[in-house]
Design an enzyme around this catalytic site. Structure first.
Site, short mmCIF file in Angstrom:
data_model
loop_
_atom_site.label_atom_id
_atom_site.label_comp_id
_atom_site.label_asym_id
_atom_site.label_seq_id
_atom_site.Cartn_x
_atom_site.Cartn_y
_atom_site.Cartn_z
N SER A 147 0.83 -1.20 0.00
CA SER A 147 0.00 0.00 0.00
C SER A 147 0.87 1.25 0.00
CB SER A 147 -0.96 0.00 1.19
OG SER A 147 -0.26 -0.14 2.41
N GLU A 148 2.02 1.23 0.68
CA GLU A 148 2.97 2.33 0.61
C GLU A 148 4.41 1.84 0.68
OE1 GLU A 148 -0.73 4.46 1.92
OE2 GLU A 148 0.38 2.90 2.96
N THR A 149 5.26 2.55 -0.02
CA THR A 149 6.71 2.38 0.02
C THR A 149 7.30 3.75 0.28
OG1 THR A 149 6.67 0.54 -1.55
CG2 THR A 149 8.75 1.72 -1.32
#
Length: 284
Positions: A53-55
């Site tokens: 979902s996020e990096t």
């Protein structure tokens, strides 16, 4: 086709599970250290590749009041702020030997400076100011009800709770109703948070789910710090207690626990457990 990066090199890397004390039951964030020389295209490419979902990418701060700068990418684009990446990235920064200049950690990101505190090993961030708040236009509420597959009257309340990602939140009568939702993601009109209370005396005060559009690459975020922060700004001290624990991820096999604390001065802190699950290097 995207250009091939010039002179890739090994960089320190951590994947951190956030909002769970047990591995693989929270929300993972991929954290790349020493990313000052990476281009926007390289960061976005890697975020698409991790498919989380996020990096995030840790960089040197440009504001002298900050300890580090953070850039946050989803598979589909960059965010000015997100909660679980903020906690996971602070955990990674500390794990790599970072030492805050003051009593608290100060993160620089798209929404400005975000303070974090470490209480007994649990990191929390101060909820940033909402970029948009207040009532939601009725046409959008109706579209949300359609996407969630529930009659419009079951949405007891709705509000803009946007602190960067663009959240709209709606309230249902119970946690059971929240967990029963089977949304039509193709019809989802944006980033939608849904909350409903657990019975009195339960471990958690509220159940939270975070739904995204199919084009975002991730349709349900497992555990969402930004949404929980803005929901607390909307409901804490009125519909919900001033301080409470929220559950999230239950419907998709996670066990997220988000700790919300309201200080005497009204500051809302959003925190949870953080745990490094992967550590090594990544070549970028």
């Amino acid at each position: 086709m995207d250009p091939i990066p010039d002179s890739p090199r090994a960089r320190e890397f951590r994947q951190v599970d956030v909002f769970s004390a047990e591995p693989a039951l929270g929300n993972p964030v991929a954290v790349v250290h020493g990313a000052d020389d990476l281009t926007d295209e390289q960061m976005q490419r890697f975020a698409r590749w991790t498919n989380l979902s996020e990096t995030t990418f840790l960089l040197s701060p440009t504001d002298p009041a900050a300890d580090y700068r953070l850039r946050i990418f989803t598979p589909g684009g960059e965010l000015p702020f997100a909660g679980h990446p903020t906690l996971g990235s602070a955990h990674a920064w500390l794990g790599a030997g970072g030492v805050p200049a003051g009593e608290r950690i100060v993160q620089e990101c798209g929404v400005g400076l975000v303070e974090l505190r470490n209480t007994g090993g649990r990191l929390s961030f101060a909820a940033p100011e909402l970029l948009r708040s207040g009532p939601v236009e009725e046409a959008l509420v109706a579209d949300i009800a359609t996407a969630l597959g529930v009659p419009r009257p079951e949405l007891l309340d709705a509000a803009w709770v946007d602190n960067g990602p663009g959240w709209v939140a709606v309230r249902l009568a119970s946690a059971e109703a929240v967990l029963a939702l089977e949304p039509d993601f193709a019809a989802m009109p944006g980033k939608v948070g849904v909350v409903g209370p657990h019975p009195a005396g339960a471990e958690c005060a509220v159940e939270v789910r975070a739904f995204l559009q199919a084009s975002d690459g991730i349709t349900e975020d497992p555990v969402t710090g930004s949404l929980n922060a803005s929901v607390a700004q909307w409901l804490a001290g009125e519909v919900l207690p001033a301080s409470y624990v929220a559950a999230q991820g239950t419907a998709i096999g996670r066990r997220g626990r988000v700790h919300v604390t309201t200080d005497d001065d009204g500051t809302i802190w959003v925190g949870g457990e953080t745990l490094t699950t992967i550590q090594g290097t990544v070549t970028l």
